[in-house]
Design an enzyme around this catalytic site. Structure first.
Site, PDB file in Angstrom:
ATOM      1  N   SER A  74       0.807  -1.231   0.000  1.00  0.00           N
ATOM      2  CA  SER A  74       0.000   0.000   0.000  1.00  0.00           C
ATOM      3  C   SER A  74       0.837   1.276   0.000  1.00  0.00           C
ATOM      4  O   SER A  74       0.346   2.335   0.379  1.00  0.00           O
ATOM      5  CB  SER A  74      -0.954  -0.005   1.195  1.00  0.00           C
ATOM      6  OG  SER A  74      -0.194   0.002   2.379  1.00  0.00           O
ATOM      7  N   TYR A 138       5.310   2.292  -6.953  1.00  0.00           N
ATOM      8  CA  TYR A 138       3.923   2.034  -6.510  1.00  0.00           C
ATOM      9  C   TYR A 138       2.931   2.675  -7.499  1.00  0.00           C
ATOM     10  O   TYR A 138       1.967   2.039  -7.933  1.00  0.00           O
ATOM     11  CB  TYR A 138       3.759   2.614  -5.105  1.00  0.00           C
ATOM     12  CG  TYR A 138       2.347   2.613  -4.564  1.00  0.00           C
ATOM     13  CD1 TYR A 138       1.738   1.432  -4.170  1.00  0.00           C
ATOM     14  CD2 TYR A 138       1.640   3.811  -4.430  1.00  0.00           C
ATOM     15  CE1 TYR A 138       0.443   1.447  -3.655  1.00  0.00           C
ATOM     16  CE2 TYR A 138       0.355   3.832  -3.912  1.00  0.00           C
ATOM     17  CZ  TYR A 138      -0.242   2.642  -3.531  1.00  0.00           C
ATOM     18  OH  TYR A 138      -1.520   2.656  -3.028  1.00  0.00           O
TER      19      TYR A 138
HETATM   20  C1  15L Z   1      -2.056   5.614  -1.290  1.00  0.00           C
HETATM   21  O1  15L Z   1      -2.293   5.128  -2.391  1.00  0.00           O
HETATM   22  C2  15L Z   1      -1.536   4.799  -0.176  1.00  0.00           C
HETATM   23  O2  15L Z   1      -2.009   3.468  -0.185  1.00  0.00           O
HETATM   24  C3  15L Z   1      -1.785   5.400   1.182  1.00  0.00           C
HETATM   25  O3  15L Z   1      -0.942   4.776   2.125  1.00  0.00           O
HETATM   26  C4  15L Z   1      -1.553   6.923   1.171  1.00  0.00           C
HETATM   27  O4  15L Z   1      -0.194   7.205   0.944  1.00  0.00           O
HETATM   28  C5  15L Z   1      -2.403   7.553   0.092  1.00  0.00           C
HETATM   29  O5  15L Z   1      -2.136   6.979  -1.156  1.00  0.00           O
HETATM   30  C6  15L Z   1      -2.224   9.077  -0.004  1.00  0.00           C
HETATM   31  O6  15L Z   1      -1.918   9.585  -1.094  1.00  0.00           O
HETATM   32  O7  15L Z   1      -2.440   9.755   1.015  1.00  0.00           O
END
Ligand code: 15L
Length: 273
Positions: A74, A138
């Site tokens: 994540s 990611y």
């Molecule tokens: C996401 O995609 C992440 O999974 C989460 O942990 C946060 O970092 C979120 O984005 C964000 O942009 O706040």
């Protein structure tokens, strides 16, 4: 639709919210995670499997009415870790759906698929205004997720809804979250809408609550049937007192992906596999 919804990443943060909220909206849930979920609830089915194991995913998907794919790392990590869990995992979720004859797939994309997009000075950003511009490995995996979803719609006729999730947390904890927060209740509403929308084909929508300070347009999500109920503004006074007004010159506020676009988020700074 008959049969349970296969929920991957069921033991995770969003998975746990969905295990609570989807049954309240009439969906039976088949939970899949690589670890057993801590608290088995009445009516749930459970499968322990690795989302990147295609044979196991095909078995787990048989008889499901839809797939909600939340599994994966994540946040930023190394290329080997991201490519296996997040890219191979998404391929397996879509390919398992195709082989099992499941027509509807909801994918957890992210704002980080478009993270280097400048935040608009005024007005709202539509999904079309923000083509893939990933900020991390990611983010590359999320952009790839959207591309794979598009392929499975055009080539195999599936319905695939990609949710470009903002910040899905119990409550906002930074001033950026005042714009990007997606509340737990709105997460359930959004996934429910993505499951119910008649023939969405390939759809990419922002996943954000109805925040006063949001910069993402909700028209596309609302057209699926999403009705957000929450607004991060109720947390604004406390967060601004603690951290000050957001500084638009700071990359954390100037670009969609926030801190993910900064030098510290280089994958070299993340754990080796
Ligand atoms: C996401 O995609 C992440 O999974 C989460 O942990 C946060 O970092 C979120 O984005 C964000 O942009 O706040």
């Amino acid at each position: 639709m008959t049969g349970p919804v296969l929920l991957t990443g069921a033991a995770g943060r969003i998975g746990t919210w969905l295990r609570g909220g989807l049954p309240e909206r009439g969906w039976a849930v088949r939970c899949l995670d690589v670890v057993p979920v801590a608290d088995v609830r009445p009516g749930e089915e459970h499968v322990v499997a690795d989302v990147a194991d295609l044979a196991a995913m095909v078995d787990a998907t048989e008889g499901a009415s839809a797939v909600v794919h939340m599994a994966g790392i994540s946040g930023e990590s190394t290329w080997p870790a991201i490519s296996r869990s997040n890219i191979e995992g998404t391929y397996c979720a879509l390919e398992a759906a195709r082989r099992a004859g499941v027509r509807r797939v909801v994918l957890a994309s992210s704002n980080h698929a478009t993270g280097f997009t400048p935040r608009p000075a005024v007005g709202l950003l539509t999904e079309a205004d923000a083509p893939p511009r990933p900020d991390t490995y990611y983010g590359v995996a999320k952009a790839t997720m959207e591309a794979l979803g598009s392929l499975y719609v055009d080539r195999y006729g599936l319905d695939v809804v990609c949710l470009r999730i903002g910040s899905a947390f119990a409550e906002p904890t930074t001033t950026r979250h005042l714009s990007t927060w997606l509340s737990p209740a709105d997460t359930v509403s959004l996934v429910d809408a993505a499951l119910k929308a008649p023939s969405p084909g390939f759809s990419v929508v922002w996943g954000v609550s109805d925040n006063t300070r949001r910069w993402w347009d909700l028209a596309a999500a609302r057209s699926l049937g999403y009705e957000p109920a929450d607004d991060a503004e109720v947390y604004a006074e406390a967060l601004i007192e603690a951290y000050g007004e957001p500084d638009r010159a700071d990359p954390a506020h100037a670009r969609v992906g926030g801190e993910y676009t900064t030098a510290e988020f280089d994958a070299e700074n993340f754990e080796k596999p």
